[in-house]
Design a protein around this motif. Structure first.
Motif, PDB file in Angstrom:
ATOM      1  N   ASP A 237       0.644  -1.311  -0.098  1.00 31.32           N
ATOM      2  CA  ASP A 237       0.639   0.158  -0.102  1.00 31.32           C
ATOM      3  C   ASP A 237       0.684   1.384   0.470  1.00 31.32           C
ATOM      4  OD1 ASP A 237       1.410  -0.525   2.339  1.00 31.32           O
ATOM      5  OD2 ASP A 237      -1.314  -0.179   3.811  1.00 31.32           O
ATOM      6  N   GLY A 238       2.464   1.428   0.083  1.00 30.83           N
ATOM      7  CA  GLY A 238       2.825   2.181  -0.271  1.00 30.83           C
ATOM      8  C   GLY A 238       3.663   2.421   1.153  1.00 30.83           C
ATOM      9  N   ARG A 239       2.838   2.263   2.319  1.00 29.43           N
ATOM     10  CA  ARG A 239       3.880   2.530   3.321  1.00 29.43           C
ATOM     11  C   ARG A 239       5.171   1.990   3.589  1.00 29.43           C
ATOM     12  NH1 ARG A 239      -0.720   0.634   7.812  1.00 29.43           N
ATOM     13  NH2 ARG A 239       0.165  -0.928   5.805  1.00 29.43           N
ATOM     14  N   PRO A 240       6.110   2.376   4.418  1.00 22.95           N
ATOM     15  CA  PRO A 240       7.181   2.149   5.195  1.00 22.95           C
ATOM     16  C   PRO A 240       7.371   0.590   5.336  1.00 22.95           C
ATOM     17  CG  PRO A 240       7.075   4.412   5.306  1.00 22.95           C
ATOM     18  CD  PRO A 240       6.085   3.895   5.418  1.00 22.95           C
ATOM     19  N   ARG A 241       8.146  -0.075   4.693  1.00 26.87           N
ATOM     20  CA  ARG A 241       8.394  -1.214   5.356  1.00 26.87           C
ATOM     21  C   ARG A 241       8.848  -1.634   6.251  1.00 26.87           C
ATOM     22  NH1 ARG A 241       6.851  -5.703   2.352  1.00 26.87           N
ATOM     23  NH2 ARG A 241       7.024  -4.696   0.832  1.00 26.87           N
ATOM     24  N   ARG A 242       8.857  -1.759   7.978  1.00 26.00           N
ATOM     25  CA  ARG A 242       9.275  -2.463   9.023  1.00 26.00           C
ATOM     26  C   ARG A 242      10.456  -3.582   8.413  1.00 26.00           C
ATOM     27  NH1 ARG A 242       5.408  -3.120  13.795  1.00 26.00           N
ATOM     28  NH2 ARG A 242       4.342  -0.898  13.885  1.00 26.00           N
ATOM     29  N   ARG A 243      11.913  -3.026   9.333  1.00 26.54           N
ATOM     30  CA  ARG A 243      12.810  -4.543   8.655  1.00 26.54           C
ATOM     31  C   ARG A 243      12.673  -5.152   9.932  1.00 26.54           C
ATOM     32  NH1 ARG A 243      17.376  -3.899   6.714  1.00 26.54           N
ATOM     33  NH2 ARG A 243      19.059  -4.611   7.529  1.00 26.54           N
ATOM     34  N   PHE A 244      12.368  -6.408   9.041  1.00 27.81           N
ATOM     35  CA  PHE A 244      12.796  -7.364  10.028  1.00 27.81           C
ATOM     36  C   PHE A 244      14.419  -8.093  10.707  1.00 27.81           C
ATOM     37  CE2 PHE A 244      12.509 -12.178  10.640  1.00 27.81           C
ATOM     38  CZ  PHE A 244      10.966 -12.216  10.755  1.00 27.81           C
ATOM     39  N   PRO A 245      14.066  -8.127  11.721  1.00 26.76           N
ATOM     40  CA  PRO A 245      15.584  -7.905  12.827  1.00 26.76           C
ATOM     41  C   PRO A 245      16.335  -9.696  12.237  1.00 26.76           C
ATOM     42  CG  PRO A 245      13.447  -7.542  13.975  1.00 26.76           C
ATOM     43  CD  PRO A 245      13.198  -8.141  12.487  1.00 26.76           C
ATOM     44  N   MET A 246      17.379  -9.038  11.905  1.00 28.43           N
ATOM     45  CA  MET A 246      18.864  -9.921  11.634  1.00 28.43           C
ATOM     46  C   MET A 246      18.854 -11.066  12.410  1.00 28.43           C
ATOM     47  SD  MET A 246      20.811 -11.571   9.575  1.00 28.43           S
ATOM     48  CE  MET A 246      21.228  -9.704   8.633  1.00 28.43           C
ATOM     49  N   TRP A 247      18.389 -11.079  13.402  1.00 29.69           N
ATOM     50  CA  TRP A 247      18.361 -12.277  14.731  1.00 29.69           C
ATOM     51  C   TRP A 247      17.497 -12.451  14.814  1.00 29.69           C
ATOM     52  CZ3 TRP A 247      14.640 -12.916  19.028  1.00 29.69           C
ATOM     53  CH2 TRP A 247      14.075 -12.091  19.118  1.00 29.69           C
TER      54      TRP A 247
ATOM     55  N   VAL B  80      29.091 -15.587  13.549  1.00 31.80           N
ATOM     56  CA  VAL B  80      30.259 -15.576  12.608  1.00 31.80           C
ATOM     57  C   VAL B  80      29.970 -15.021  11.075  1.00 31.80           C
ATOM     58  CG1 VAL B  80      32.484 -16.124  11.012  1.00 31.80           C
ATOM     59  CG2 VAL B  80      32.244 -16.694  13.735  1.00 31.80           C
ATOM     60  N   ALA B  81      29.215 -15.737  10.372  1.00 31.83           N
ATOM     61  CA  ALA B  81      29.055 -15.128   9.387  1.00 31.83           C
ATOM     62  C   ALA B  81      27.764 -14.384   9.633  1.00 31.83           C
ATOM     63  CB  ALA B  81      28.701 -16.711   8.720  1.00 31.83           C
ATOM     64  N   SER B  82      26.948 -14.627  10.802  1.00 35.25           N
ATOM     65  CA  SER B  82      26.163 -13.404  10.265  1.00 35.25           C
ATOM     66  C   SER B  82      26.539 -11.868  10.834  1.00 35.25           C
ATOM     67  CB  SER B  82      25.212 -13.635  11.512  1.00 35.25           C
ATOM     68  OG  SER B  82      25.429 -13.470  12.600  1.00 35.25           O
TER      69      SER B  82
END
Length: 334
Positions: free
Chosen positions: A12-22, A320-322
């Motif tokens: 819908d055009g709204r900013p998308r929340r960032r999915f936490p890496m952990w 380590v890789a993360s």
């Protein structure tokens, strides 16, 4: 208004929340545990049928039926299919947002499930995982380097390279006690190729999901393509060699497709956050942990020290890789 496929916006055009890496790594690890369960289920079904191709077709075909039922009641999935169709059309410059070959991830999934049905019961889940992780790790590094996944190009940093090498060493150590058996060479090569193709599947399914703005749409396309391939192969093979004499009555042998639906949906969402390589490493860690817990839960089942040690090293490899170690080091020295 931003397009649905743009990485920074929702449909819908709204900013998308960032999915936490952990959280992405935790979900990927859980999906790896489910993958170990699926491998055991599909391998046992193939063994009881004495027909890995029919077992693979049953697994993929049942997943497709589930997704088609969901599509009937889930409007965003139907809308997502329309977005995919538009993304495949060339614009005035002859360019496509989504390349047609990106819809073929289901072929890699079909090959993976076929390798489960043909080899997992003979190799065992642990040895099967060795071949899978070797192919998946090498392929994941290459695909991240070229930027095929929707997250784009990811440089091959020292952390990612060391994490990959640790993961390979961990898996080999974890199953070192089981590598002395007389296993046909092709049974090791098939899951090795399946692992390499699985990394490619995660990348292209992620691209389809970005264009559709719907994990359900991307998963459905994956299962349509894979089911078509496997059912065709099973029909041709069984027309020549004959169908299995009987089908097992245990209901749990037929839930591999349902597990596959969940796995593909989760991976198409996570690959944009983690990249192909880290997604593969976290998945492998989940497989090893699940195998370890299953062994420990069986009364009288001996668990080798190498299995426990290899599992712990694999978990360290994901950390380590993360890049978590670098982030922690920068935070503590700031």
């Amino acid at each position: 208004m931003p397009r649905p496929s743009e990485p920074g916006s929702a449909p819908d055009g709204r900013p998308r929340r960032r999915f936490p890496m952990w959280l992405a790594i935790l979900a990927a690890t859980a999906s790896g545990a489910l993958l170990a369960v699926q491998s055991r289920i599909n391998g046992e079904l193939g063994r009881q049928l004495n027909d890995g191709y029919t077992a693979a077709a049953i697994s993929f075909g049942s997943g497709l039926v589930i997704l088609l039922i969901v599509l009937c009641v889930w409007k965003p999935g139907r809308v997502g299919l329309g977005r995919v169709a538009r993304a495949l059309r060339p614009n005035e410059l002859g360019e496509r947002e989504l390349k047609p070959w990106m819809l073929l991830g289901g072929l890699a999934g079909a090959f993976f499930v076929a390798s489960q049905g043909l080899t997992a019961a003979v190799l065992g889940v642990a040895l099967f995982t060795v071949a899978i992780v070797a192919g998946q790790t090498i392929s994941g590094m290459v695909l991240d380097r070229v930027g095929l996944a929707p997250g784009g190009h990811r440089p091959l940093t020292a952390d990612r390279l060391i994490g990959s090498l640790l993961a390979l060493a961990a898996v080999v150590w974890a199953v070192s006690a089981q590598l002395g058996g007389d296993v046909p060479f092709w049974m090791l090569i098939m899951p090795l190729i399946a692992g390499a193709l699985a990394a490619w599947q995660q990348a292209v399914n992620g691209q389809v999901r970005a264009a559709a703005a719907s994990a359900q749409s991307a998963t459905l396309i994956n299962f349509i393509v894979g089911s078509a391939a496997l059912i065709t192969i099973a029909l041709v093979r069984n027309a020549v060699l004959g169908w299995p004499a009987e089908f097992p009555a245990e209901p749990w042998l037929y839930i591999g497709g349902a597990i596959g639906c969940l796995l593909i949906a989760v991976q198409t969402v996570l690959v944009k956050v983690t990249g192909v390589l880290l997604l593969g490493l976290a998945t492998v860690s989940g497989q090893l942990v699940a195998a370890l817990l299953l062994d420990l839960s069986v009364p009288g089942q001996a668990v080798a020290f190498s299995t426990i040690g290899g599992t712990l090293v694999a978990l360290i490899a994901v950390v380590v890789a993360s890049g978590w170690l670098n982030s922690w080091r920068r935070a503590t020295t700031a």
